[in-house]
Design a protein around this motif. Structure first.
Motif, PDB file in Angstrom:
ATOM      1  N   LYS A  96       3.473 -18.423   4.229  1.00  0.00           N
ATOM      2  CA  LYS A  96       4.088 -17.583   5.255  1.00  0.00           C
ATOM      3  C   LYS A  96       4.680 -16.331   4.640  1.00  0.00           C
ATOM      4  O   LYS A  96       4.507 -15.216   5.167  1.00  0.00           O
ATOM      5  CB  LYS A  96       5.176 -18.375   5.974  1.00  0.00           C
ATOM      6  CG  LYS A  96       5.818 -17.622   7.133  1.00  0.00           C
ATOM      7  CD  LYS A  96       6.867 -18.456   7.810  1.00  0.00           C
ATOM      8  CE  LYS A  96       7.534 -17.680   8.953  1.00  0.00           C
ATOM      9  NZ  LYS A  96       8.595 -18.484   9.611  1.00  0.00           N
ATOM     10  N   ASP A  97       5.376 -16.504   3.495  1.00  0.00           N
ATOM     11  CA  ASP A  97       5.937 -15.336   2.817  1.00  0.00           C
ATOM     12  C   ASP A  97       4.833 -14.389   2.364  1.00  0.00           C
ATOM     13  O   ASP A  97       4.957 -13.161   2.497  1.00  0.00           O
ATOM     14  CB  ASP A  97       6.777 -15.782   1.616  1.00  0.00           C
ATOM     15  CG  ASP A  97       8.029 -16.538   2.032  1.00  0.00           C
ATOM     16  OD1 ASP A  97       8.462 -16.347   3.196  1.00  0.00           O
ATOM     17  OD2 ASP A  97       8.552 -17.320   1.225  1.00  0.00           O
ATOM     18  N   ALA A  98       3.743 -14.989   1.813  1.00  0.00           N
ATOM     19  CA  ALA A  98       2.624 -14.146   1.391  1.00  0.00           C
ATOM     20  C   ALA A  98       1.996 -13.425   2.579  1.00  0.00           C
ATOM     21  O   ALA A  98       1.676 -12.226   2.510  1.00  0.00           O
ATOM     22  CB  ALA A  98       1.578 -14.997   0.673  1.00  0.00           C
ATOM     23  N   ALA A  99       1.833 -14.177   3.698  1.00  0.00           N
ATOM     24  CA  ALA A  99       1.263 -13.554   4.898  1.00  0.00           C
ATOM     25  C   ALA A  99       2.170 -12.456   5.430  1.00  0.00           C
ATOM     26  O   ALA A  99       1.709 -11.375   5.827  1.00  0.00           O
ATOM     27  CB  ALA A  99       1.020 -14.617   5.970  1.00  0.00           C
ATOM     28  N   VAL A 106       0.191  -4.189   5.094  1.00  0.00           N
ATOM     29  CA  VAL A 106      -0.852  -3.674   5.992  1.00  0.00           C
ATOM     30  C   VAL A 106      -0.245  -2.790   7.072  1.00  0.00           C
ATOM     31  O   VAL A 106      -0.743  -1.699   7.370  1.00  0.00           O
ATOM     32  CB  VAL A 106      -1.635  -4.846   6.609  1.00  0.00           C
ATOM     33  CG1 VAL A 106      -2.561  -4.352   7.712  1.00  0.00           C
ATOM     34  CG2 VAL A 106      -2.455  -5.561   5.537  1.00  0.00           C
ATOM     35  N   ARG A 107       0.855  -3.287   7.695  1.00  0.00           N
ATOM     36  CA  ARG A 107       1.509  -2.476   8.717  1.00  0.00           C
ATOM     37  C   ARG A 107       2.080  -1.188   8.130  1.00  0.00           C
ATOM     38  O   ARG A 107       2.034  -0.123   8.770  1.00  0.00           O
ATOM     39  CB  ARG A 107       2.619  -3.285   9.371  1.00  0.00           C
ATOM     40  CG  ARG A 107       2.097  -4.428  10.243  1.00  0.00           C
ATOM     41  CD  ARG A 107       3.222  -5.290  10.763  1.00  0.00           C
ATOM     42  NE  ARG A 107       2.709  -6.390  11.586  1.00  0.00           N
ATOM     43  CZ  ARG A 107       3.452  -7.386  12.060  1.00  0.00           C
ATOM     44  NH1 ARG A 107       4.761  -7.415  11.802  1.00  0.00           N
ATOM     45  NH2 ARG A 107       2.910  -8.342  12.781  1.00  0.00           N
ATOM     46  N   MET A 108       2.621  -1.290   6.894  1.00  0.00           N
ATOM     47  CA  MET A 108       3.150  -0.096   6.250  1.00  0.00           C
ATOM     48  C   MET A 108       2.038   0.918   6.000  1.00  0.00           C
ATOM     49  O   MET A 108       2.204   2.124   6.252  1.00  0.00           O
ATOM     50  CB  MET A 108       3.825  -0.478   4.940  1.00  0.00           C
ATOM     51  CG  MET A 108       4.450   0.693   4.182  1.00  0.00           C
ATOM     52  SD  MET A 108       5.299   0.153   2.666  1.00  0.00           S
ATOM     53  CE  MET A 108       3.862  -0.408   1.709  1.00  0.00           C
ATOM     54  N   ALA A 109       0.862   0.409   5.508  1.00  0.00           N
ATOM     55  CA  ALA A 109      -0.261   1.313   5.290  1.00  0.00           C
ATOM     56  C   ALA A 109      -0.750   1.918   6.599  1.00  0.00           C
ATOM     57  O   ALA A 109      -1.050   3.121   6.682  1.00  0.00           O
ATOM     58  CB  ALA A 109      -1.404   0.560   4.590  1.00  0.00           C
ATOM     59  N   HIS A 110      -0.813   1.056   7.656  1.00  0.00           N
ATOM     60  CA  HIS A 110      -1.245   1.564   8.962  1.00  0.00           C
ATOM     61  C   HIS A 110      -0.276   2.596   9.500  1.00  0.00           C
ATOM     62  O   HIS A 110      -0.696   3.666   9.987  1.00  0.00           O
ATOM     63  CB  HIS A 110      -1.361   0.394   9.938  1.00  0.00           C
ATOM     64  CG  HIS A 110      -1.784   0.798  11.311  1.00  0.00           C
ATOM     65  ND1 HIS A 110      -3.049   1.278  11.599  1.00  0.00           N
ATOM     66  CD2 HIS A 110      -1.094   0.819  12.494  1.00  0.00           C
ATOM     67  CE1 HIS A 110      -3.119   1.562  12.876  1.00  0.00           C
ATOM     68  NE2 HIS A 110      -1.951   1.304  13.440  1.00  0.00           N
ATOM     69  N   GLU A 111       1.025   2.294   9.406  1.00  0.00           N
ATOM     70  CA  GLU A 111       2.030   3.253   9.892  1.00  0.00           C
ATOM     71  C   GLU A 111       2.035   4.518   9.055  1.00  0.00           C
ATOM     72  O   GLU A 111       2.213   5.631   9.584  1.00  0.00           O
ATOM     73  CB  GLU A 111       3.418   2.603   9.871  1.00  0.00           C
ATOM     74  CG  GLU A 111       3.596   1.480  10.881  1.00  0.00           C
ATOM     75  CD  GLU A 111       3.487   1.974  12.308  1.00  0.00           C
ATOM     76  OE1 GLU A 111       3.846   3.135  12.568  1.00  0.00           O
ATOM     77  OE2 GLU A 111       3.030   1.199  13.170  1.00  0.00           O
ATOM     78  N   ARG A 112       1.815   4.366   7.726  1.00  0.00           N
ATOM     79  CA  ARG A 112       1.768   5.556   6.868  1.00  0.00           C
ATOM     80  C   ARG A 112       0.568   6.417   7.214  1.00  0.00           C
ATOM     81  O   ARG A 112       0.678   7.651   7.293  1.00  0.00           O
ATOM     82  CB  ARG A 112       1.707   5.117   5.407  1.00  0.00           C
ATOM     83  CG  ARG A 112       1.759   6.260   4.407  1.00  0.00           C
ATOM     84  CD  ARG A 112       1.782   5.733   2.990  1.00  0.00           C
ATOM     85  NE  ARG A 112       3.010   4.987   2.730  1.00  0.00           N
ATOM     86  CZ  ARG A 112       3.238   4.300   1.612  1.00  0.00           C
ATOM     87  NH1 ARG A 112       2.308   4.253   0.677  1.00  0.00           N
ATOM     88  NH2 ARG A 112       4.378   3.650   1.453  1.00  0.00           N
ATOM     89  N   ARG A 113      -0.594   5.746   7.441  1.00  0.00           N
ATOM     90  CA  ARG A 113      -1.778   6.510   7.843  1.00  0.00           C
ATOM     91  C   ARG A 113      -1.555   7.185   9.201  1.00  0.00           C
ATOM     92  O   ARG A 113      -1.907   8.358   9.402  1.00  0.00           O
ATOM     93  CB  ARG A 113      -2.980   5.574   7.915  1.00  0.00           C
ATOM     94  CG  ARG A 113      -4.303   6.312   8.115  1.00  0.00           C
ATOM     95  CD  ARG A 113      -5.473   5.350   8.196  1.00  0.00           C
ATOM     96  NE  ARG A 113      -5.614   4.561   7.007  1.00  0.00           N
ATOM     97  CZ  ARG A 113      -5.396   3.256   6.942  1.00  0.00           C
ATOM     98  NH1 ARG A 113      -5.020   2.593   8.020  1.00  0.00           N
ATOM     99  NH2 ARG A 113      -5.554   2.601   5.815  1.00  0.00           N
TER     100      ARG A 113
END
Length: 222
Positions: A96-99, A106-113
């Motif tokens: 769960k922590d890894a997920a 992933v969300r950070m990369a998506h939000e950054r993009r």
């Protein structure tokens, strides 16, 4: 049980008084035979009772052992289940922590993009708006400069025109004055010469004198 039985038989034999030896021997044999039968019967009963007791004990002990084994198995199964649950829970927490970490990245990369796209779009919109504002300001500035230049050039042209007009008027005035003075001076000179010639020469014809005066008048008027 056998010693008690033997004692009882001995007491019975001692209480009886044999009448003769055979009877006593027969009684003795009967007593021993009966005692042997009784002892055999008692032994068989004892053996059967002992076998039953051992069987009951074995069943009881087996039941107790099985119950204890079931308890131990249940306890072991509970311990194993708890341990496996702990291991699985630890694995689940790690997964769960890894997920969550992967989802965060992933969300950070998506939000950054998404932020970069929005920032690039905002910069393009700002550039377009600023370019439009600059063009409008430049057009206004150019229009104002053209108007100022037109006003200045008009003023300069008017001043130049006034200067040229004033200069032309002055020149014309001086030229006309010079022309008038020259004409008057020439006419007076010619008149003087004619008067001198008229006075010194023979009298001229009247028509010729009138033509000379008309020419002088026209010269003066011009």
């Amino acid at each position: 049980m056998l010693p008690v039985l033997y004692n009882h038989l001995g007491e019975c034999i001692m209480l009886r008084r044999p009448s003769n030896g055979q009877k006593a021997a027969a009684i003795t044999v009967q007593v021993f035979y009966r005692a042997c039968l009784a002892s055999r019967r008692v032994r068989d009963e004892y053996i059967d009772t002992r076998r039953k007791v051992i069987l009951i004990q074995s069943y009881t002990r087996g039941m107790l052992v099985r119950r204890e084994l079931r308890r131990e198995h249940a306890a072991a199964a509970l311990i194993q289940a708890s341990y496996r649950m702990s291991v699985q829970r630890k694995k689940y927490v790690q997964m769960k922590d890894a997920a969550v970490t992967i989802q965060t990245y992933v969300r950070m990369a998506h939000e950054r993009r998404k932020y970069k796209i929005m920032r690039r779009s905002a910069i393009q919109i700002q550039a377009a708006v600023r370019m439009w504002q600059g063009r409008r300001q430049y057009a206004r500035t150019v229009s104002a400069v053209i108007r100022i230049q037109a006003a200045v050039r008009g003023y300069q042209q008017r001043c130049h025109y006034l200067d040229v007009t004033s200069s032309a008027i002055i020149i014309q005035k001086h030229f006309r004055g010079f022309k008038a003075r020259y004409t008057i001076f020439t006419a007076l000179r010619i008149k003087r010469l004619l008067q001198h010639e008229l006075l010194t020469s023979t009298p001229p014809p009247l028509l010729k004198v009138k033509e000379i005066e008309r020419a002088l008048n026209s010269l003066v008027n011009s």
